[in-house]
Motif scaffolding. Sequence first.
Motif, mmCIF file in Angstrom:
data_model
loop_
_atom_site.group_PDB
_atom_site.id
_atom_site.type_symbol
_atom_site.label_atom_id
_atom_site.label_comp_id
_atom_site.label_asym_id
_atom_site.label_seq_id
_atom_site.Cartn_x
_atom_site.Cartn_y
_atom_site.Cartn_z
ATOM 1 N N ARG A 44 0.830 -1.216 0.000
ATOM 2 C CA ARG A 44 0.000 0.000 0.000
ATOM 3 C C ARG A 44 0.860 1.260 0.000
ATOM 4 O O ARG A 44 0.546 2.226 -0.673
ATOM 5 N N LYS A 45 1.958 1.259 0.740
ATOM 6 C CA LYS A 45 2.856 2.417 0.770
ATOM 7 C C LYS A 45 3.532 2.581 -0.593
ATOM 8 O O LYS A 45 3.619 3.679 -1.130
ATOM 9 N N TYR A 46 4.021 1.480 -1.173
ATOM 10 C CA TYR A 46 4.698 1.518 -2.470
ATOM 11 C C TYR A 46 3.761 2.026 -3.567
ATOM 12 O O TYR A 46 4.157 2.814 -4.419
ATOM 13 N N MET A 47 2.501 1.618 -3.533
ATOM 14 C CA MET A 47 1.522 2.037 -4.529
ATOM 15 C C MET A 47 0.921 3.407 -4.205
ATOM 16 O O MET A 47 0.099 3.906 -4.948
ATOM 17 N N ARG A 48 1.324 3.986 -3.093
ATOM 18 C CA ARG A 48 0.877 5.299 -2.627
ATOM 19 C C ARG A 48 -0.623 5.325 -2.289
ATOM 20 O O ARG A 48 -1.299 6.316 -2.486
ATOM 21 N N PHE A 49 -1.121 4.202 -1.754
ATOM 22 C CA PHE A 49 -2.503 4.137 -1.299
ATOM 23 C C PHE A 49 -2.622 4.537 0.164
ATOM 24 O O PHE A 49 -3.693 4.884 0.626
ATOM 25 N N SER A 50 -1.516 4.454 0.907
ATOM 26 C CA SER A 50 -1.547 4.714 2.339
ATOM 27 C C SER A 50 -0.214 5.305 2.786
ATOM 28 O O SER A 50 0.821 5.085 2.150
ATOM 29 N N ASP A 51 -0.243 6.058 3.874
ATOM 30 C CA ASP A 51 0.994 6.611 4.432
ATOM 31 C C ASP A 51 1.641 5.680 5.444
ATOM 32 O O ASP A 51 2.808 5.836 5.782
ATOM 33 N N LEU A 52 0.886 4.727 5.969
ATOM 34 C CA LEU A 52 1.461 3.792 6.926
ATOM 35 C C LEU A 52 2.489 2.922 6.212
ATOM 36 O O LEU A 52 2.236 2.417 5.127
ATOM 37 N N HIS A 53 3.640 2.773 6.823
ATOM 38 C CA HIS A 53 4.651 1.966 6.165
ATOM 39 C C HIS A 53 5.103 0.822 7.055
ATOM 40 O O HIS A 53 4.982 0.870 8.278
ATOM 41 N N CYS A 54 5.630 -0.179 6.438
ATOM 42 C CA CYS A 54 6.181 -1.341 7.118
ATOM 43 C C CYS A 54 7.604 -0.988 7.558
ATOM 44 O O CYS A 54 8.339 -0.347 6.809
ATOM 45 N N PRO A 55 8.030 -1.385 8.747
ATOM 46 C CA PRO A 55 9.403 -1.125 9.189
ATOM 47 C C PRO A 55 10.459 -1.741 8.257
ATOM 48 O O PRO A 55 11.603 -1.299 8.252
ATOM 49 N N LEU A 56 10.088 -2.740 7.473
ATOM 50 C CA LEU A 56 11.039 -3.386 6.561
ATOM 51 C C LEU A 56 11.155 -2.655 5.221
ATOM 52 O O LEU A 56 11.971 -3.029 4.384
ATOM 53 N N PHE A 57 10.344 -1.619 5.009
ATOM 54 C CA PHE A 57 10.261 -0.926 3.717
ATOM 55 C C PHE A 57 11.630 -0.469 3.206
ATOM 56 O O PHE A 57 11.965 -0.672 2.045
ATOM 57 N N ASN A 58 12.428 0.147 4.053
ATOM 58 C CA ASN A 58 13.726 0.672 3.622
ATOM 59 C C ASN A 58 14.832 -0.370 3.593
ATOM 60 O O ASN A 58 15.957 -0.064 3.220
ATOM 61 N N PHE A 59 14.537 -1.591 3.990
ATOM 62 C CA PHE A 59 15.531 -2.660 3.989
ATOM 63 C C PHE A 59 15.264 -3.665 2.879
ATOM 64 O O PHE A 59 15.592 -4.836 3.005
ATOM 65 N N CYS A 60 14.644 -3.186 1.793
ATOM 66 C CA CYS A 60 14.308 -4.043 0.652
ATOM 67 C C CYS A 60 14.741 -3.383 -0.649
ATOM 68 O O CYS A 60 14.892 -2.177 -0.726
ATOM 69 N N LYS A 61 14.901 -4.216 -1.660
ATOM 70 C CA LYS A 61 15.021 -3.746 -3.034
ATOM 71 C C LYS A 61 13.767 -4.211 -3.743
ATOM 72 O O LYS A 61 13.169 -5.223 -3.371
ATOM 73 N N VAL A 62 13.360 -3.489 -4.769
ATOM 74 C CA VAL A 62 12.122 -3.813 -5.471
ATOM 75 C C VAL A 62 12.399 -4.074 -6.947
ATOM 76 O O VAL A 62 13.278 -3.462 -7.535
ATOM 77 N N LYS A 63 11.659 -5.026 -7.506
ATOM 78 C CA LYS A 63 11.732 -5.328 -8.934
ATOM 79 C C LYS A 63 10.314 -5.258 -9.474
ATOM 80 O O LYS A 63 9.456 -6.044 -9.080
ATOM 81 N N ALA A 64 10.059 -4.274 -10.349
ATOM 82 C CA ALA A 64 8.708 -4.087 -10.884
ATOM 83 C C ALA A 64 8.616 -4.418 -12.363
ATOM 84 O O ALA A 64 7.585 -4.208 -12.984
ATOM 85 N N VAL A 65 9.690 -4.921 -12.946
ATOM 86 C CA VAL A 65 9.680 -5.313 -14.355
ATOM 87 C C VAL A 65 9.955 -6.811 -14.458
ATOM 88 O O VAL A 65 10.521 -7.411 -13.561
ATOM 89 N N GLU A 66 9.538 -7.376 -15.566
ATOM 90 C CA GLU A 66 9.701 -8.805 -15.766
ATOM 91 C C GLU A 66 11.158 -9.138 -16.052
ATOM 92 O O GLU A 66 11.871 -8.378 -16.695
ATOM 93 N N GLY A 67 11.597 -10.258 -15.559
ATOM 94 C CA GLY A 67 12.962 -10.716 -15.788
ATOM 95 C C GLY A 67 13.377 -11.687 -14.691
ATOM 96 O O GLY A 67 12.665 -11.876 -13.707
ATOM 97 N N HIS A 68 14.542 -12.293 -14.891
ATOM 98 C CA HIS A 68 15.043 -13.254 -13.906
ATOM 99 C C HIS A 68 15.462 -12.539 -12.630
ATOM 100 O O HIS A 68 15.991 -11.437 -12.660
#
Length: 85
Positions: A44-68
Amino acid sequence: RRFSTQRTSPSVMHKKDKYCPECGKRVQSGEIEEMRSSCDRMWRKYMRFSDLHCPLFNFCKVKAVEGHDQEPHLWEEMPRLKGRS
């Protein structure tokens, strides 16, 4: 020449072994999950639906495109999103 990249539902790769006090989830470094099933609050935070965030949010990398998952150039740092309030 323009290359089109196929968008897909975002996946997350955890950068560190961490514990989330909000949901009680424990994650391992290098673990890859689909974001929406991993943490509804993070999605929800990533999609900008909500301001509440998960404590793990800044300790992740994101992949939003197709690929290995092993292709490092597909993984990006989580965006720095400011709250609306």
